[in-house]
Motif scaffolding. Structure first.
Motif, PDB file in Angstrom:
ATOM      1  N   GLY A 162       0.799  -1.226   0.000  1.00  0.00           N
ATOM      2  CA  GLY A 162       0.000   0.000   0.000  1.00  0.00           C
ATOM      3  C   GLY A 162       0.823   1.262   0.000  1.00  0.00           C
ATOM      4  O   GLY A 162       0.258   2.353   0.054  1.00  0.00           O
ATOM      5  N   VAL A 163       2.164   1.161   0.010  1.00  0.00           N
ATOM      6  CA  VAL A 163       3.027   2.340   0.051  1.00  0.00           C
ATOM      7  C   VAL A 163       3.855   2.355  -1.223  1.00  0.00           C
ATOM      8  O   VAL A 163       4.388   1.329  -1.655  1.00  0.00           O
ATOM      9  CB  VAL A 163       3.940   2.326   1.290  1.00  0.00           C
ATOM     10  CG1 VAL A 163       4.854   3.532   1.271  1.00  0.00           C
ATOM     11  CG2 VAL A 163       3.094   2.313   2.557  1.00  0.00           C
ATOM     12  N   GLY A 164       4.006   3.540  -1.835  1.00  0.00           N
ATOM     13  CA  GLY A 164       4.835   3.677  -3.024  1.00  0.00           C
ATOM     14  C   GLY A 164       4.012   3.702  -4.295  1.00  0.00           C
ATOM     15  O   GLY A 164       2.781   3.782  -4.279  1.00  0.00           O
ATOM     16  N   LEU A 165       4.719   3.614  -5.404  1.00  0.00           N
ATOM     17  CA  LEU A 165       4.104   3.742  -6.729  1.00  0.00           C
ATOM     18  C   LEU A 165       3.325   2.488  -7.089  1.00  0.00           C
ATOM     19  O   LEU A 165       3.770   1.368  -6.839  1.00  0.00           O
ATOM     20  CB  LEU A 165       5.192   3.992  -7.790  1.00  0.00           C
ATOM     21  CG  LEU A 165       4.739   4.072  -9.240  1.00  0.00           C
ATOM     22  CD1 LEU A 165       3.846   5.294  -9.460  1.00  0.00           C
ATOM     23  CD2 LEU A 165       5.958   4.135 -10.166  1.00  0.00           C
ATOM     24  N   THR A 166       2.175   2.702  -7.702  1.00  0.00           N
ATOM     25  CA  THR A 166       1.361   1.604  -8.230  1.00  0.00           C
ATOM     26  C   THR A 166       1.056   1.898  -9.687  1.00  0.00           C
ATOM     27  O   THR A 166       0.708   3.034 -10.041  1.00  0.00           O
ATOM     28  CB  THR A 166       0.049   1.468  -7.444  1.00  0.00           C
ATOM     29  OG1 THR A 166       0.344   1.249  -6.064  1.00  0.00           O
ATOM     30  CG2 THR A 166      -0.782   0.297  -7.980  1.00  0.00           C
ATOM     31  N   HIS A 167       1.238   0.901 -10.551  1.00  0.00           N
ATOM     32  CA  HIS A 167       1.013   1.079 -11.986  1.00  0.00           C
ATOM     33  C   HIS A 167      -0.380   0.591 -12.364  1.00  0.00           C
ATOM     34  O   HIS A 167      -0.799  -0.487 -11.943  1.00  0.00           O
ATOM     35  CB  HIS A 167       2.054   0.298 -12.800  1.00  0.00           C
ATOM     36  CG  HIS A 167       3.438   0.849 -12.664  1.00  0.00           C
ATOM     37  ND1 HIS A 167       3.874   1.961 -13.349  1.00  0.00           N
ATOM     38  CD2 HIS A 167       4.495   0.428 -11.910  1.00  0.00           C
ATOM     39  CE1 HIS A 167       5.127   2.203 -13.032  1.00  0.00           C
ATOM     40  NE2 HIS A 167       5.525   1.286 -12.151  1.00  0.00           N
ATOM     41  N   ASP A 168      -1.074   1.383 -13.147  1.00  0.00           N
ATOM     42  CA  ASP A 168      -2.343   0.980 -13.738  1.00  0.00           C
ATOM     43  C   ASP A 168      -2.139   1.012 -15.249  1.00  0.00           C
ATOM     44  O   ASP A 168      -2.421   2.015 -15.918  1.00  0.00           O
ATOM     45  CB  ASP A 168      -3.460   1.938 -13.310  1.00  0.00           C
ATOM     46  CG  ASP A 168      -4.817   1.509 -13.848  1.00  0.00           C
ATOM     47  OD1 ASP A 168      -4.906   0.407 -14.436  1.00  0.00           O
ATOM     48  OD2 ASP A 168      -5.785   2.290 -13.717  1.00  0.00           O
ATOM     49  N   ASN A 169      -1.582  -0.039 -15.798  1.00  0.00           N
ATOM     50  CA  ASN A 169      -1.117  -0.070 -17.179  1.00  0.00           C
ATOM     51  C   ASN A 169      -2.124  -0.739 -18.096  1.00  0.00           C
ATOM     52  O   ASN A 169      -2.848  -1.652 -17.698  1.00  0.00           O
ATOM     53  CB  ASN A 169       0.219  -0.808 -17.292  1.00  0.00           C
ATOM     54  CG  ASN A 169       1.332  -0.075 -16.555  1.00  0.00           C
ATOM     55  OD1 ASN A 169       1.241   1.139 -16.350  1.00  0.00           O
ATOM     56  ND2 ASN A 169       2.362  -0.790 -16.172  1.00  0.00           N
ATOM     57  N   SER A 170      -2.149  -0.263 -19.345  1.00  0.00           N
ATOM     58  CA  SER A 170      -2.900  -0.897 -20.421  1.00  0.00           C
ATOM     59  C   SER A 170      -1.934  -1.098 -21.582  1.00  0.00           C
ATOM     60  O   SER A 170      -1.070  -0.258 -21.842  1.00  0.00           O
ATOM     61  CB  SER A 170      -4.080  -0.026 -20.871  1.00  0.00           C
ATOM     62  OG  SER A 170      -4.978   0.180 -19.799  1.00  0.00           O
ATOM     63  N   ARG A 171      -2.079  -2.195 -22.289  1.00  0.00           N
ATOM     64  CA  ARG A 171      -1.166  -2.516 -23.374  1.00  0.00           C
ATOM     65  C   ARG A 171      -1.400  -1.577 -24.558  1.00  0.00           C
ATOM     66  O   ARG A 171      -2.532  -1.393 -25.005  1.00  0.00           O
ATOM     67  CB  ARG A 171      -1.342  -3.968 -23.811  1.00  0.00           C
ATOM     68  CG  ARG A 171      -0.367  -4.402 -24.890  1.00  0.00           C
ATOM     69  CD  ARG A 171      -0.567  -5.862 -25.238  1.00  0.00           C
ATOM     70  NE  ARG A 171       0.358  -6.302 -26.255  1.00  0.00           N
ATOM     71  CZ  ARG A 171       1.618  -6.681 -26.025  1.00  0.00           C
ATOM     72  NH1 ARG A 171       2.069  -6.691 -24.771  1.00  0.00           N
ATOM     73  NH2 ARG A 171       2.406  -7.071 -27.005  1.00  0.00           N
TER      74      ARG A 171
END
Length: 294
Positions: free
Chosen positions: A30-39
């Motif tokens: 829950g801490v730091g960067l989180t990616h929400d990626n799409s191809r």
């Protein structure tokens, strides 16, 4: 007797290779960067982490490097074009381009094209050093930049073509030729000549003047039908015209004999007869009779 615990692993499990990434150590959920990626399927560019996470480049240099690598071949990537595209201004963009050049992501080369002009070509390098990297490697090591190529010395300026010379280079003739060349810039601003070029071309203009060509005709021959795109070296064009369009010598004219001199009439001091002579005295007959009488 002792029994073996079959649920314990025979040896300690090794950490997965991906867990060795420095940003993944001691992660807290829950801490730091989180990616929400799409191809991506269209309009995307592959950028290496060695550029996107470069430890020495500034943020502006990294951003410009990514932007330049995303441009299609043939796009303009000079300082003026980038300054019109981004708000940072010419000074900061020029400094960022120098950073990319220093670290091998950009090369700017000067080339001479067939019409004689010199242009600058910008070459973008997505991998400095040209070596292929394994795409499965999480962190590609940064390749040290190549040493900048030695700056090529500018080629010496070619001498002006030879011009015709007068048969009798009188000082007054050369001065008239020099004044004519100096005055050309008043009629055509592109024909601004240096003192050295003027001294060289004055010999050719004097050869024209020596052939009974008026200064107005010489000026017309040198200033008409100039190239519409401008002159890179006006002295070379004038030297070519003075040589290629040199008029022939004037036709030979036999010298006209001077008119006969008619002496004034005089009266003879002895016989008072009239005769022609430059000075008063005796006529021919009286001068002849004197020696006979003697």
């Amino acid at each position: 007797m002792d029994t073996r615990d079959t649920t314990a692993p025979p040896h300690a499990r090794s950490r997965h290779t991906a867990d060795k990434h420095p940003n993944q150590r001691h992660r807290t959920p829950g801490v730091g960067l989180t990616h929400d990626n799409s191809r991506h399927t269209t309009r995307f560019t592959v950028i290496g982490n060695h550029l996107a996470q470069h430890p020495e480049l500034s943020a502006l240099a990294i951003g410009l490097g990514v932007h330049i690598q995303s441009l299609p071949a043939g796009s303009r990537a000079d300082i003026n074009t980038l300054a019109a595209r981004f708000p940072e201004g010419r000074t900061r963009i020029a400094a960022a381009l120098r950073e990319l050049e220093t670290h091998g992501y950009l090369r700017r080369e000067r080339h001479r094209i067939p019409d004689g002009r010199i242009i600058t070509r910008t070459i973008s390098c997505n991998q400095p050093g040209g070596g292929r990297r394994d795409h499965t490697e999480p962190h590609a090591p940064h390749t040290p930049p190549k040493a900048p190529a030695p700056r090529r010395e500018r080629a010496p300026r070619k001498p002006l073509p030879a011009v015709p010379r007068p048969a009798y280079p009188a000082p007054a003739l050369l001065q008239t030729a020099t004044d004519l060349l100096t005055d050309l810039r008043r009629h055509t601003p592109d024909l601004l000549l240096s003192a050295c070029d003027t001294a060289h071309l004055a010999q050719g203009v004097a050869a024209w003047l020596e052939r009974d060509v008026t200064p107005t005709a010489v000026r017309h021959a040198l200033t008409t039908d100039l190239p519409p795109e401008g002159l890179r070296r006006p002295a070379a064009l004038l030297a070519h015209r003075l040589t290629a369009q040199l008029p022939p010598p004037p036709p030979f004219r036999a010298p006209t004999p001077p008119p006969a001199v008619r002496n004034p009439l005089q009266n003879c001091d002895n016989c008072d007869r009239a005769f022609r002579s430059p000075t008063p005295g005796r006529c021919h007959d009286c001068r002849t009779d004197l020696p006979k009488a003697a």
